[in-house]
Design a protein around this motif. Structure first.
Motif, PDB file in Angstrom:
ATOM      1  N   TYR A  85      41.036  41.466  33.078  1.00  0.00           N
ATOM      2  CA  TYR A  85      41.277  42.849  33.495  1.00  0.00           C
ATOM      3  C   TYR A  85      42.715  43.005  33.977  1.00  0.00           C
ATOM      4  O   TYR A  85      43.373  44.012  33.708  1.00  0.00           O
ATOM      5  N   LYS A  86      43.190  42.003  34.679  1.00  0.00           N
ATOM      6  CA  LYS A  86      44.544  42.061  35.226  1.00  0.00           C
ATOM      7  C   LYS A  86      45.573  42.145  34.098  1.00  0.00           C
ATOM      8  O   LYS A  86      46.588  42.844  34.217  1.00  0.00           O
ATOM      9  N   SER A  87      45.293  41.467  33.011  1.00  0.00           N
ATOM     10  CA  SER A  87      46.258  41.439  31.914  1.00  0.00           C
ATOM     11  C   SER A  87      46.205  42.699  31.057  1.00  0.00           C
ATOM     12  O   SER A  87      47.190  43.041  30.396  1.00  0.00           O
ATOM     13  N   GLU A  88      45.062  43.385  31.053  1.00  0.00           N
ATOM     14  CA  GLU A  88      44.896  44.540  30.167  1.00  0.00           C
ATOM     15  C   GLU A  88      45.086  45.875  30.879  1.00  0.00           C
ATOM     16  O   GLU A  88      45.043  46.929  30.240  1.00  0.00           O
ATOM     17  N   LEU A  89      45.296  45.836  32.189  1.00  0.00           N
ATOM     18  CA  LEU A  89      45.475  47.062  32.965  1.00  0.00           C
ATOM     19  C   LEU A  89      46.749  46.959  33.796  1.00  0.00           C
ATOM     20  O   LEU A  89      47.164  45.853  34.169  1.00  0.00           O
ATOM     21  N   ASN A  90      47.346  48.095  34.098  1.00  0.00           N
ATOM     22  CA  ASN A  90      48.462  48.031  35.044  1.00  0.00           C
ATOM     23  C   ASN A  90      47.894  47.927  36.458  1.00  0.00           C
ATOM     24  O   ASN A  90      46.675  48.031  36.674  1.00  0.00           O
ATOM     25  N   GLU A  91      48.755  47.715  37.412  1.00  0.00           N
ATOM     26  CA  GLU A  91      48.289  47.449  38.775  1.00  0.00           C
ATOM     27  C   GLU A  91      47.484  48.609  39.347  1.00  0.00           C
ATOM     28  O   GLU A  91      46.448  48.404  40.001  1.00  0.00           O
ATOM     29  N   GLU A  92      47.946  49.847  39.094  1.00  0.00           N
ATOM     30  CA  GLU A  92      47.221  51.027  39.593  1.00  0.00           C
ATOM     31  C   GLU A  92      45.825  51.101  38.978  1.00  0.00           C
ATOM     32  O   GLU A  92      44.831  51.331  39.689  1.00  0.00           O
ATOM     33  N   GLN A  93      45.738  50.917  37.671  1.00  0.00           N
ATOM     34  CA  GLN A  93      44.443  50.969  36.996  1.00  0.00           C
ATOM     35  C   GLN A  93      43.525  49.838  37.466  1.00  0.00           C
ATOM     36  O   GLN A  93      42.320  50.044  37.658  1.00  0.00           O
ATOM     37  N   PHE A  94      44.095  48.669  37.655  1.00  0.00           N
ATOM     38  CA  PHE A  94      43.306  47.512  38.088  1.00  0.00           C
ATOM     39  C   PHE A  94      42.648  47.774  39.442  1.00  0.00           C
ATOM     40  O   PHE A  94      41.470  47.449  39.647  1.00  0.00           O
ATOM     41  N   HIS A  95      43.380  48.390  40.365  1.00  0.00           N
ATOM     42  CA  HIS A  95      42.812  48.688  41.686  1.00  0.00           C
ATOM     43  C   HIS A  95      41.666  49.686  41.576  1.00  0.00           C
ATOM     44  O   HIS A  95      40.672  49.590  42.306  1.00  0.00           O
ATOM     45  N   VAL A  96      41.798  50.650  40.672  1.00  0.00           N
ATOM     46  CA  VAL A  96      40.725  51.626  40.468  1.00  0.00           C
ATOM     47  C   VAL A  96      39.495  50.936  39.893  1.00  0.00           C
ATOM     48  O   VAL A  96      38.362  51.119  40.367  1.00  0.00           O
ATOM     49  N   VAL A  97      39.712  50.156  38.859  1.00  0.00           N
ATOM     50  CA  VAL A  97      38.604  49.520  38.138  1.00  0.00           C
ATOM     51  C   VAL A  97      37.827  48.563  39.035  1.00  0.00           C
ATOM     52  O   VAL A  97      36.593  48.470  38.956  1.00  0.00           O
TER      53      VAL A  97
END
Length: 708
Positions: free
Chosen positions: A20-32
């Motif tokens: 997930y960390k590699s496929e999302l930016n930091e903002e998206q990762f925190h949401v997910v």
């Protein structure tokens, strides 16, 4: 009751988190990966909102949440299907279809099929589509014993819209009439009576309309606590897309379903809340933290769509709204050193010529027509442009589905002008005759036969004696004798008013002024006709005012109609009925330029965007500014328009305009242009090749003080 906490193998979790960390930016990762609780995600334009929601659902399933305990509310079933397809691809879980996904209406239908008997319906209830609902309302109007001809009662479509708006905003019908339909205020009690009969009729016939699906689910959840408890327990996680576009009723349904777990994640952009006119409640997203004080706020501000220069303008513009969740979009793209172009044009014609010319250049430079859009605030702003595109054989589609001159109200008014020029025009005569209350096909046929029989040749008959005028003027001078003497009809006030209108249209004073003729049609009955027959009468009135303004450039009705006939000679296929979420395409060509209103453009993007008529009094719409808080909604519309552009943005407006009295009026740039620093724009000065335009060029080069 004993509680048992499930212990799951955590061995694979780090690997999944790494993915997930590699496929999302930091903002998206925190949401997910957010903790289960109330969550508000303010997702700016082009920041990967759909990606974040999709991965959030996949993450929940991989964390062990059963699919049937997830509810995903979207604004189209197509969006839901696409999200869930991607979830299945991400997780490999074959049970993704067990997620309760879809529109609010789809989810409500699923619940009501199980529990309709609890609120007085059978489970096999029918759902009325828009046409069915209109037909039933017509029956209710008959039941209410309302003399629709004597009182000029609104058509069923309009009554349907009044009732629907009241349902979705949870306002009394009386309030809706006062606020949105003040011209029907004297008929309020009759409309309320029709609504009452309509509600009873639906339950008696075991049918629901679209609004009833939501109303009855809310009723079910409030009046049947045992059933409400089932769903409050079942939906451990609720996700809502486009939350800024929900109405009051939809927000309340979500709150009722989330009452136990309160794990509700709403995703949206307050800066793109632009549908108040159809009942969307901007305050839903704004007040979410008040209803859920424990809510965690996330922002998605990394924009993958637009250049830094375009985002810089959008950020500064929307910052002028006082009521918002502040955010600053940051571009992933590198700057192309192309500031948004501000293009003052001498007049409307030059604006159209510039846009068409620049579009052809962009295509030659490698930008497909498919990746270019012209965006406007109101549909009538595209009149001149559609004609210019037709002249140059530039194929285009109108995103709203219907071209300006193919709309019913435009064709009605043009039909009046057609009979002035050609009194033998059967289709035009029958179209306008059937606009008169009480006249149907049979009477229209009889009247037309009387008219055409009295025309002995091409230039006389119904016309005034030929020696009094040129053939063209003769053809515009209808003799009213035949119409005045029509048996039975002449006794009706509506018929006499019709005859008076035709006399005005064909008078010497108005004969060569199509703009004045359009205004006369508008003022002598057609405005009232639109109010009674169209739920969006205000927008249609604005179209007709725009048409009258466009007609100012013509000194004869014949020339005006001949120009409009250009559109019928295009190499474009005939329009077709809209189906679901599709749009009508206007040509057979592989590439089609897009013309669209801002409302229709939301959620879409193009490489190059032209925002036209960026003038005060046009964008923002003066009609919209009559409402409280409407300037901020208009600025949100402006923001949506700006953020549709990926690489190139052109903002145009005419410096001179001819008003209804054929007086030249100087125009100012839109307040939304003037409130942004000039340094954010690159101002283009247009030069004409033809000497006849020298005077216009002089005006165009005199830029407003703001730009100097």
């Amino acid at each position: 009751m004993a509680r048992y906490v499930l212990k799951r193998d955590q061995g694979s979790l780090p690997e999944r988190l790494t993915r997930y960390k590699s496929e999302l930016n930091e903002e998206q990762f925190h949401v997910v990966t957010a903790q289960p609780k109330a969550t508000l995600v303010v997702a700016g334009a082009g920041t990967g909102k759909t990606r974040a929601i999709t991965y959030r659902v996949a993450y929940l399933i991989e964390q062990g949440v059963s699919p049937q305990r997830i509810l995903l509310a979207t604004f189209t079933n197509r969006a839901s299907r696409e999200m869930l397809r991607r979830v299945e691809s991400l997780t490999g879980n074959q049970n993704v279809h067990r997620i309760w996904g879809g529109t609010f209406h789809r989810i409500a239908n699923l619940m009501l099929r199980r529990h309709a008997t609890s609120i007085g319906y059978d489970s096999n209830f029918s759902i009325l589509d828009t046409e069915d609902a209109r037909d039933l309302i017509n029956l209710c109007i008959e039941d209410a014993a309302i003399d629709t001809t004597a009182k000029r009662f609104p058509k069923a479509d309009v009554v349907q819209d009044i009732i629907s708006f009241a349902n979705n905003t949870e306002l009394p019908v009386e309030n809706v009439i006062v606020g949105k339909y003040p011209y029907f205020e004297t008929l309020t009690q009759q409309i309320v009576r029709v609504d009452s009969i309509y509600q009873v009729r639906k339950q008696e016939r075991n049918v629901m309309d679209y609004d009833d699906l939501l109303l009855n689910v809310k009723k079910l959840l409030i009046e049947k606590p045992a059933i409400a408890e089932i769903y409050a327990e079942q939906f451990q996680h609720i996700l809502v897309d486009e939350y800024q576009d929900t109405n009051r009723l939809q927000a309340e349904i979500i709150d009722l379903l989330a009452v136990k777990h309160r794990n509700v994640m709403v995703v949206g952009d307050d800066a793109q809340s632009i549908f108040a006119w159809r009942g969307a409640e901007f305050t839903n997203i704004y007040e979410f933290p008040k209803r859920y004080p424990e809510a965690e706020l996330f922002k998605l501000e990394t924009n993958y769509r637009s250049t830094p220069d375009i985002l810089g303008l959008a950020n500064v513009s929307i910052a002028n709204n006082r009521r918002q969740f502040p955010k600053v979009l940051q571009a992933v793209k590198r700057s192309k050193d192309l500031k948004p172009a501000l293009v003052p044009c001498a007049d409307v014609e030059q604006q159209s010529v510039f846009i068409a010319s620049r579009i052809l250049e962009l295509r030659d430079e490698g930008t497909s027509l498919e990746d270019i859009a012209i965006i406007y605030r109101s549909h009538y702003h595209s009149i001149e442009l559609q004609l210019e595109l037709s002249r140059r054989n530039i194929p285009y589609r109108v995103q709203s589905g219907v071209r300006f001159f193919e709309q019913a109200h435009i064709k009605d008014v043009i039909s009046y002008l057609r009979i002035i020029v050609n009194p033998r025009d059967e289709l035009a005569w029958k179209r306008i005759l059937k606009l008169i209350p009480g006249i149907g096909n049979k009477t229209a046929n009889r009247v037309f036969e009387a008219i055409v029989t009295s025309v002995p040749n091409r230039t006389a008959g119904l016309l005034q004696p030929a020696e009094e005028a040129s053939p063209t003027e003769s053809a515009a001078s209808l003799s009213m004798d035949v119409l005045r003497s029509m048996p039975k009809l002449r006794e009706k006030a509506t018929w006499r008013s019709f005859v008076v209108l035709l006399e005005l249209l064909t008078s010497q004073e108005n004969r060569g002024n199509p703009s004045k003729q359009i205004n006369l049609i508008f003022e002598h009955g057609y405005e009232q006709y639109m109010q009674e027959n169209y739920e969006n009468a205000d927008a249609r009135m604005e179209d007709l005012r725009g048409l009258a303004q466009f007609a100012n450039r013509y000194t004869s009705t014949e020339d005006f109609l001949s120009e409009l006939a250009l559109l019928s000679t295009e190499r474009f296929k005939e329009p077709q009925a809209m189906v679901g979420e599709e749009v009508i395409e206007g040509g057979d060509e592989d590439e089609l330029l897009t013309l669209t209103s801002v409302h229709q453009a939301k959620g879409l993007e193009w490489s190059a965007v032209f925002i036209i008529w960026a003038a005060e009094g046009k964008f923002p719409s003066p009609r919209s500014l009559k409402e409280i808080d409407s300037e901020e909604e208009e600025r949100r519309l402006w923001y949506v328009a700006l953020t549709r552009a990926k690489d190139d943005l052109y903002i145009t407006y005419p410096l001179m305009l001819t008003d209804y009295n054929r007086q030249t009026v100087l125009q100012k740039p839109s307040r939304f242009v003037m409130e942004c620093p000039p340094a954010l724009f690159e101002v283009w000065t247009l030069e004409e090749e033809s000497p006849k335009f020298d005077a216009l060029v002089d005006v165009a080069e005199k830029r407003p003080d703001y730009l100097n």
